[in-house]
Design an enzyme around this catalytic site. Structure first.
Site, PDB file in Angstrom:
ATOM      1  N   ASP A   1      29.078  37.622  33.301  1.00 40.88           N
ATOM      2  CA  ASP A   1      28.948  38.628  34.071  1.00 40.88           C
ATOM      3  C   ASP A   1      28.024  38.542  35.482  1.00 40.88           C
ATOM      4  O   ASP A   1      28.160  36.870  35.260  1.00 40.88           O
ATOM      5  CB  ASP A   1      28.191  39.921  33.267  1.00 40.88           C
ATOM      6  CG  ASP A   1      29.095  40.565  32.685  1.00 40.88           C
ATOM      7  OD1 ASP A   1      30.207  40.587  32.753  1.00 40.88           O
ATOM      8  OD2 ASP A   1      28.112  41.414  31.515  1.00 40.88           O
TER       9      ASP A   1
ATOM     10  N   ASP B   1      35.983  43.164  32.935  1.00 40.40           N
ATOM     11  CA  ASP B   1      35.941  45.294  32.770  1.00 40.40           C
ATOM     12  C   ASP B   1      35.989  45.848  33.338  1.00 40.40           C
ATOM     13  O   ASP B   1      37.078  47.084  32.697  1.00 40.40           O
ATOM     14  CB  ASP B   1      34.561  45.079  32.891  1.00 40.40           C
ATOM     15  CG  ASP B   1      33.594  44.447  32.376  1.00 40.40           C
ATOM     16  OD1 ASP B   1      33.987  43.844  30.645  1.00 40.40           O
ATOM     17  OD2 ASP B   1      32.301  44.323  32.446  1.00 40.40           O
TER      18      ASP B   1
END
Length: 160
Positions: free
Chosen positions: A120, A139
């Site tokens: 991330d 995402d």
């Protein structure tokens, strides 16, 4: 022809996700720097290793949880694929939405296999609200695809 939209959306979202992770995390050396302010507070790069699901839920360091999440992700991809191909094979928007979900999920699966966790790096805040969470492009694709599946699921059906 519409089935190609699903495959194309899945392939492009997977490729874009992986390219952004490689470019930002390794190309900009975020893995070492850990943080890089791009347009603060709107856009910041923050290195993150997500071993759970969204927002670190079900976070676990064990190898079993990693493989369980991989299997669950692959099962969800298969279920979305089968559902859309059977119920909405003639609807391009549903094919694209499903492709975004599948491609995004596969991008995170690739991370779990390659690194043991999902990379991330995006952190966005605005308007005085400080967001403590990091996420990635996969995402975004999963969220956008799921929203598309929900919003367009009932459209285009003939009323009974």
């Amino acid at each position: 022809m519409r089935a190609k939209a699903l495959y194309l959306a899945a392939a492009l979202s997977l490729l874009v996700d992986q390219a952004t992770k490689i470019g930002v995390v390794f190309g900009l050396d975020l893995v070492t720097r850990l943080r890089l302010d791009v347009l603060p507070p709107l856009l910041r790069f923050r290195y993150g290793e997500n071993r759970g699901i969204n927002f670190g839920l079900f976070d676990g360091d064990g190898g079993a949880s990693r493989w369980i999440l991989i299997v669950v992700s692959l099962l969800i991809c298969a279920a979305v694929y089968l559902w859309v191909r059977r119920s909405h094979a003639d609807r391009t928007v549903m094919q694209v939405a499903a492709g975004l979900v599948i491609g995004g999920a596969l991008g995170n699966v690739v991370d779990r296999i390659a690194y043991g966790y999902v990379l991330d790096f995006l952190n966005m805040s605005c308007c005085g609200i400080q967001n403590p969470f990091v996420f990635n492009v996969a995402d975004i694709f999963i969220f956008a695809g799921a929203a598309g599946l929900i919003l367009y699921e009932g459209r285009g059906k003939n009323p009974a």
